[in-house]
Design a protein around this motif. Sequence first.
Motif, mmCIF file in Angstrom:
data_model
loop_
_atom_site.group_PDB
_atom_site.id
_atom_site.type_symbol
_atom_site.label_atom_id
_atom_site.label_comp_id
_atom_site.label_asym_id
_atom_site.label_seq_id
_atom_site.Cartn_x
_atom_site.Cartn_y
_atom_site.Cartn_z
ATOM 1 N N THR A 183 0.827 -1.206 0.000
ATOM 2 C CA THR A 183 0.000 0.000 0.000
ATOM 3 C C THR A 183 0.860 1.254 0.000
ATOM 4 O OG1 THR A 183 -1.772 -1.138 1.168
ATOM 5 C CG2 THR A 183 -1.776 1.264 1.271
ATOM 6 N N MET A 184 1.877 1.284 0.847
ATOM 7 C CA MET A 184 2.726 2.476 0.931
ATOM 8 C C MET A 184 3.548 2.681 -0.346
ATOM 9 S SD MET A 184 3.862 2.665 4.903
ATOM 10 C CE MET A 184 3.731 0.987 5.459
ATOM 11 N N ILE A 185 3.963 1.603 -0.975
ATOM 12 C CA ILE A 185 4.685 1.746 -2.250
ATOM 13 C C ILE A 185 3.746 2.292 -3.326
ATOM 14 C CG2 ILE A 185 5.757 0.444 -4.137
ATOM 15 C CD1 ILE A 185 7.260 -1.158 -2.002
ATOM 16 N N ILE A 186 2.510 1.841 -3.339
ATOM 17 C CA ILE A 186 1.533 2.388 -4.292
ATOM 18 C C ILE A 186 1.332 3.877 -4.038
ATOM 19 C CG2 ILE A 186 -0.911 2.364 -4.948
ATOM 20 C CD1 ILE A 186 -0.778 -0.728 -4.534
ATOM 21 N N TYR A 187 1.190 4.265 -2.763
ATOM 22 C CA TYR A 187 1.005 5.678 -2.431
ATOM 23 C C TYR A 187 2.262 6.512 -2.674
ATOM 24 C CZ TYR A 187 -3.633 5.130 -0.384
ATOM 25 O OH TYR A 187 -4.975 4.916 -0.196
ATOM 26 N N SER A 188 3.408 5.882 -2.804
ATOM 27 C CA SER A 188 4.630 6.652 -3.078
ATOM 28 C C SER A 188 4.617 7.258 -4.479
ATOM 29 C CB SER A 188 5.869 5.772 -2.889
ATOM 30 O OG SER A 188 5.935 4.780 -3.883
ATOM 31 N N PHE A 189 3.732 6.782 -5.336
ATOM 32 C CA PHE A 189 3.591 7.349 -6.674
ATOM 33 C C PHE A 189 2.618 8.529 -6.692
ATOM 34 C CE2 PHE A 189 5.109 3.088 -7.455
ATOM 35 C CZ PHE A 189 6.018 3.275 -8.477
ATOM 36 N N GLY A 190 2.195 8.961 -5.514
ATOM 37 C CA GLY A 190 1.224 10.037 -5.386
ATOM 38 C C GLY A 190 1.724 11.361 -5.938
ATOM 39 N N PRO B 218 10.403 11.712 -10.889
ATOM 40 C CA PRO B 218 11.083 10.424 -10.667
ATOM 41 C C PRO B 218 11.902 10.404 -9.375
ATOM 42 C CG PRO B 218 11.348 11.094 -12.943
ATOM 43 C CD PRO B 218 10.725 12.252 -12.228
ATOM 44 N N LYS B 219 12.567 11.514 -9.059
ATOM 45 C CA LYS B 219 13.340 11.563 -7.812
ATOM 46 C C LYS B 219 12.406 11.523 -6.610
ATOM 47 C CE LYS B 219 17.397 13.972 -9.543
ATOM 48 N NZ LYS B 219 18.204 15.201 -9.473
ATOM 49 N N HIS B 220 11.267 12.168 -6.715
ATOM 50 C CA HIS B 220 10.285 12.173 -5.636
ATOM 51 C C HIS B 220 9.772 10.752 -5.385
ATOM 52 C CE1 HIS B 220 6.909 13.571 -3.217
ATOM 53 N NE2 HIS B 220 6.095 12.882 -4.007
ATOM 54 N N ILE B 221 9.438 10.044 -6.446
ATOM 55 C CA ILE B 221 8.939 8.674 -6.326
ATOM 56 C C ILE B 221 10.019 7.763 -5.764
ATOM 57 C CG2 ILE B 221 8.172 6.661 -7.662
ATOM 58 C CD1 ILE B 221 6.730 8.679 -9.529
ATOM 59 N N LEU B 222 11.236 7.900 -6.264
ATOM 60 C CA LEU B 222 12.347 7.081 -5.773
ATOM 61 C C LEU B 222 12.616 7.350 -4.291
ATOM 62 C CD1 LEU B 222 14.490 5.010 -6.520
ATOM 63 C CD2 LEU B 222 16.011 6.910 -7.087
ATOM 64 N N ALA B 223 12.559 8.597 -3.883
ATOM 65 C CA ALA B 223 12.768 8.941 -2.473
ATOM 66 C C ALA B 223 11.676 8.333 -1.602
ATOM 67 C CB ALA B 223 12.809 10.454 -2.298
ATOM 68 N N ASN B 224 10.430 8.368 -2.069
ATOM 69 C CA ASN B 224 9.331 7.776 -1.303
ATOM 70 C C ASN B 224 9.479 6.259 -1.198
ATOM 71 O OD1 ASN B 224 8.169 10.259 -0.870
ATOM 72 N ND2 ASN B 224 6.593 10.016 -2.428
ATOM 73 N N LEU C 11 12.244 4.537 -1.437
ATOM 74 C CA LEU C 11 13.389 4.285 -0.566
ATOM 75 C C LEU C 11 13.008 4.468 0.902
ATOM 76 C CD1 LEU C 11 16.359 3.516 -0.687
ATOM 77 C CD2 LEU C 11 16.918 5.940 -0.780
ATOM 78 N N THR C 12 12.183 5.447 1.190
ATOM 79 C CA THR C 12 11.690 5.653 2.559
ATOM 80 C C THR C 12 10.926 4.429 3.042
ATOM 81 O OG1 THR C 12 11.528 8.036 2.210
ATOM 82 C CG2 THR C 12 10.235 7.113 4.009
ATOM 83 N N VAL C 13 10.047 3.901 2.210
ATOM 84 C CA VAL C 13 9.267 2.716 2.579
ATOM 85 C C VAL C 13 10.196 1.519 2.790
ATOM 86 C CG1 VAL C 13 7.508 1.071 1.802
ATOM 87 C CG2 VAL C 13 7.175 3.511 1.427
ATOM 88 N N VAL C 14 11.161 1.333 1.912
ATOM 89 C CA VAL C 14 12.078 0.196 2.030
ATOM 90 C C VAL C 14 12.917 0.300 3.304
ATOM 91 C CG1 VAL C 14 14.114 -0.892 0.978
ATOM 92 C CG2 VAL C 14 12.147 -0.302 -0.435
ATOM 93 N N ILE C 15 13.441 1.475 3.587
ATOM 94 C CA ILE C 15 14.274 1.656 4.785
ATOM 95 C C ILE C 15 13.459 1.398 6.048
ATOM 96 C CG2 ILE C 15 15.472 3.397 6.186
ATOM 97 C CD1 ILE C 15 16.511 4.565 3.512
ATOM 98 N N PHE C 16 12.290 1.998 6.151
ATOM 99 C CA PHE C 16 11.501 1.824 7.370
ATOM 100 C C PHE C 16 10.878 0.438 7.476
ATOM 101 C CE2 PHE C 16 11.845 6.434 7.487
ATOM 102 C CZ PHE C 16 12.255 6.592 8.809
#
Length: 147
Positions: free
Chosen positions: A101-108, A119-125, A127-132
Amino acid sequence: MDKNISAIGLGFILVIISNVIGHVAPPFSIFVTPVLMTIIIAGINFGLYKSNFTLTVIYNFGLLLFNDLFIRLYAGGTHDQEGKGWIFLFFAIAFILAVVTMIIYSFGPLKNQSKISRPKHILANILTVVIFSTLTALLYYFKIGDI
């Protein structure tokens, strides 16, 4: 801002109500975990992703851990290894659904004041989900899973 506080409060209240019911009927809070956490993370917290994605991700994983800890300490199911196995299974299902769900919302959508490209915004989001999610899994494995 009031909607964000309401969403956070509603998430905690739903987890507490679920686990109070689970104290009276122990399988309830264990079995409802994937459904409840998906409703909170995907539905109730929808507006939170737009205001601050990183804090919302932290809150979501914290809520997952809080729910699991509350089940283990209050709602029952930890009296034997079979109960612990069921708790882990339903936590794992909820965890996977939350990450997806959070990865889907990272494309918001991008914030208007954001100075980075999409693209940098999506990648940062992502990466945030993966790290946490990694930090949450490690915390669960080393601390909470043994309770």
